[in-house]
Design a protein around this motif. Structure first.
Motif, PDB file in Angstrom:
ATOM      1  N   GLN A 153       7.513  -2.872   5.798  1.00  0.00           N
ATOM      2  CA  GLN A 153       7.296  -2.649   4.371  1.00  0.00           C
ATOM      3  C   GLN A 153       6.302  -3.656   3.795  1.00  0.00           C
ATOM      4  OE1 GLN A 153      11.358  -3.085   3.244  1.00  0.00           O
ATOM      5  NE2 GLN A 153      11.962  -1.081   4.025  1.00  0.00           N
ATOM      6  N   SER A 154       6.362  -4.899   4.277  1.00  0.00           N
ATOM      7  CA  SER A 154       5.408  -5.912   3.828  1.00  0.00           C
ATOM      8  C   SER A 154       3.993  -5.541   4.245  1.00  0.00           C
ATOM      9  CB  SER A 154       5.782  -7.287   4.403  1.00  0.00           C
ATOM     10  OG  SER A 154       7.049  -7.709   3.946  1.00  0.00           O
ATOM     11  N   GLY A 155       3.859  -4.959   5.458  1.00  0.00           N
ATOM     12  CA  GLY A 155       2.546  -4.514   5.921  1.00  0.00           C
ATOM     13  C   GLY A 155       1.976  -3.418   5.035  1.00  0.00           C
ATOM     14  N   ILE A 156       2.826  -2.490   4.621  1.00  0.00           N
ATOM     15  CA  ILE A 156       2.382  -1.421   3.724  1.00  0.00           C
ATOM     16  C   ILE A 156       1.949  -2.003   2.381  1.00  0.00           C
ATOM     17  CG2 ILE A 156       3.185   0.578   2.396  1.00  0.00           C
ATOM     18  CD1 ILE A 156       4.929   1.311   4.797  1.00  0.00           C
ATOM     19  N   LEU A 160      -1.695  -1.673   0.529  1.00  0.00           N
ATOM     20  CA  LEU A 160      -1.880  -1.150  -0.825  1.00  0.00           C
ATOM     21  C   LEU A 160      -2.643  -2.143  -1.703  1.00  0.00           C
ATOM     22  CD1 LEU A 160       1.592   0.541  -1.422  1.00  0.00           C
ATOM     23  CD2 LEU A 160      -0.548   1.578  -0.664  1.00  0.00           C
ATOM     24  N   PHE A 161      -2.344  -3.428  -1.561  1.00  0.00           N
ATOM     25  CA  PHE A 161      -3.103  -4.454  -2.293  1.00  0.00           C
ATOM     26  C   PHE A 161      -4.575  -4.402  -1.868  1.00  0.00           C
ATOM     27  CE2 PHE A 161       0.815  -6.179  -3.786  1.00  0.00           C
ATOM     28  CZ  PHE A 161       0.516  -7.087  -4.801  1.00  0.00           C
ATOM     29  N   TYR A 196      -6.552   3.228   6.754  1.00  0.00           N
ATOM     30  CA  TYR A 196      -5.629   2.189   7.230  1.00  0.00           C
ATOM     31  C   TYR A 196      -4.597   2.679   8.245  1.00  0.00           C
ATOM     32  CZ  TYR A 196      -7.453   0.417   2.784  1.00  0.00           C
ATOM     33  OH  TYR A 196      -8.266   0.050   1.752  1.00  0.00           O
ATOM     34  N   GLY A 197      -4.584   3.946   8.547  1.00  0.00           N
ATOM     35  CA  GLY A 197      -3.592   4.453   9.478  1.00  0.00           C
ATOM     36  C   GLY A 197      -2.412   5.077   8.754  1.00  0.00           C
ATOM     37  N   LEU A 198      -1.474   5.568   9.538  1.00  0.00           N
ATOM     38  CA  LEU A 198      -0.321   6.282   9.005  1.00  0.00           C
ATOM     39  C   LEU A 198       0.561   5.360   8.164  1.00  0.00           C
ATOM     40  CD1 LEU A 198       1.272   8.974   9.016  1.00  0.00           C
ATOM     41  CD2 LEU A 198       2.521   8.092  11.000  1.00  0.00           C
TER      42      LEU A 198
END
Length: 515
Positions: A153-156, A160-161, A196-198
């Motif tokens: 979730q942190s990677g997502i 987004l940032f 950015y990928g899936l």
């Protein structure tokens, strides 16, 4: 030399400093305050943090008030987090009292009423300057830690940032981030995946639930503009007194997530913007965090790690942190070990658990030839405390049972009219109470979603028109055929053909039909 004379000598040697200092009170031995045996704290070491602990009603808040007003008089500004609502009195002078005069006579200096310049701040509906910060200022790492996200979730969140940075979309408030989450799994899904990928829909849903939880604690009012400038906490008035900023938090006691969010953001902003100061003769700013257990009880492991790092590093910025709580055990050991000044008010031993906690608390203080700490800490009266600080060389001072001086300001809350009067006189109130709603990610993405929906609708209409056109041709053809079949001429020709065919067939069969 008598025991009392020996003790006085130890106190005088341990609490006399070359540089500026503040006075907390007078040292006590065997329940008696020794006049002029003053307990002081050097300003030079107050950026090495502190602890004010003790049971409810033992005088912690008044000790906080004493230290803050003494710092202000020495030109050191401070931020007080007022959760119980009883620190506003620092803005007006004390009305005095015979018991206060008696206490100061015992300590060894006269009582002088005084006040400090005050700025009232607020995170919610309380009166005061509104404190805000943008989501973008938190950054993906800190924002993820506040939400308690896992690695995926942190990677997502980081992606987004990055998307907003690449497309010049300001992330101002939580509505912006929620709209971004919605866009990433719907209209912008293909774009995001190509860049950015899936992106997992389930993970995005989990992040959205964490944001809703944060909103329910009032964080939607905290995230926004105008962002608070931490330099405004460091102001000095015309008289050379440090500004005391009182953050009124009486209505968020049941919302520790918001409290933690604010505290961590302030620390992060200070660390990011304040220059390295090295050794200073006094702090640049001191923060007092009342009811500190609210921060640590609800904080995630990641958030605790971040706080511990900040406590260790922020000292070099000339900033001191004071944690005010009921028991030293409320503070994580890694943080507790960084606290130079300790002021321990009374602890109560009502249960076996309490007695065990007292023994542990006693181990946080230097050994003394004059006190049994575990015993004395249960016998301290209101306005008394065990005190130890760091001297100018960073060495702990002797433990002193201290009769604390009285606050020079009012030991009670201000009226609503008095608070309104102070807010009206604020020089920065207009700056922070102005609400700004500029175009940000929410508006930009809404426009993109609307454009995408419009384009999709146009395509759908074109498709429907094509289908409709084909159906009309078929219907027209069918209609013409039906007209031909239903016409009288067609029916007559059909009957004639049928009759002649019937006759031919009967003739072949040898059957003659009369005309």
């Amino acid at each position: 030399m008598s025991k009392q004379d020996q003790f006085r000598q130890v106190i005088e040697e341990g609490y006399t400093f070359e540089g500026a200092s503040i006075t907390l009170g007078g040292a006590m031995l065997d329940g008696e305050c020794l006049t002029n045996a003053l307990v002081r704290v050097p300003l030079e070491t107050l950026n090495r943090h502190g602890l004010i602990a003790g049971a409810t009603g033992s005088g912690k808040t008044k000790t906080l008030q004493i230290i803050a007003e003494q710092l202000s008089a020495e030109g050191v500004p401070s931020l007080l987090m007022d959760i119980k609502g009883d620190l506003s009195g620092i803005a007006v002078p004390s009305g005095g009292h015979p018991k206060i005069d008696e206490r100061h006579a015992q300590i060894g200096f006269p009582f002088e009423p005084g006040q400090s310049p005050v700025e009232f701040l607020s995170l919610s509906e309380e009166k005061g300057l509104r404190l805000r910060a943008t989501v973008h200022e938190f950054g993906p790492v800190l924002f993820s830690k506040i939400l308690g996200l896992n690695d995926t979730q942190s990677g997502i969140t980081a992606v987004l940032f990055k998307y907003c940075d690449d497309n010049q979309m300001p992330l101002v408030d939580l509505e912006d981030f929620k709209k971004l989450l919605q866009y990433s799994t719907n209209e912008g899904k293909d774009e995001m995946e190509s860049l950015y990928g899936l992106i997992s829909t389930a993970s995005v849903g989990a992040i959205m639930r964490r944001i809703v939880e944060l909103e329910q604690q009032g964080a939607d009012r905290f995230f926004g503009e105008r962002s608070f400038d931490v330099e405004d906490l460091c102001r000095i008035n015309e008289e050379g007194k440090g500004m005391v900023s009182v953050l009124r938090l009486t209505d968020i006691q049941d919302r520790p997530k918001l409290f933690s969010t604010f505290m961590l953001q302030i620390l992060a902003e200070i660390y990011a913007t304040f220059p390295e100061e090295g050794d200073m003769d006094r702090p640049k700013l001191v923060l007092f965090i009342d009811e500190a257990h609210l921060v640590f009880e609800e904080a995630s492991d990641a958030l605790l790690d971040q706080i511990e790092v900040m406590v260790k590093l922020i000292r070099s910025k000339g900033v001191g942190l004071f944690f005010v709580t009921q028991n030293p055990a409320d503070i994580p050991d890694d943080v507790l070990g960084q606290l130079g000044l300790k002021v321990q008010h009374a602890l109560r031993a009502f249960t076996a658990k309490d007695r065990k906690a007292i023994k542990l608390a006693a181990q946080n203080y230097p050994e003394s030839d004059y006190y049994d700490v575990a015993e004395v800490v249960t016998q301290l009266g209101i306005g008394e405390a065990l005190v130890t600080a760091l001297n100018e060389k960073g060495i702990p001072t002797p433990l002193a049972h201290t009769l604390l001086r009285a606050p020079q300001s009012r030991m009670d809350v201000l009226t609503e009219k008095e608070i309104d009067s102070i807010i009206r006189k604020s020089r920065i109130a207009d700056k922070y109470n102005e609400e700004i709603d500029r175009e940000s990610a929410h508006e930009i993405l809404t426009a993109k979603i609307k454009a995408a929906q419009t384009e999709e609708r146009q395509e759908e209409l074109k498709s429907q028109q094509k289908k409709a056109a084909g159906t009309s041709t078929r219907r027209a053809q069918k209609s013409m055929f039906e007209k031909i079949l239903n016409s009288p001429t067609t029916r007559q020709i059909g009957r004639t053909v049928a009759r002649e065919l019937t006759r031919g067939i009967l003739g072949v069969l040898g059957v003659k039909k009369r005309r």
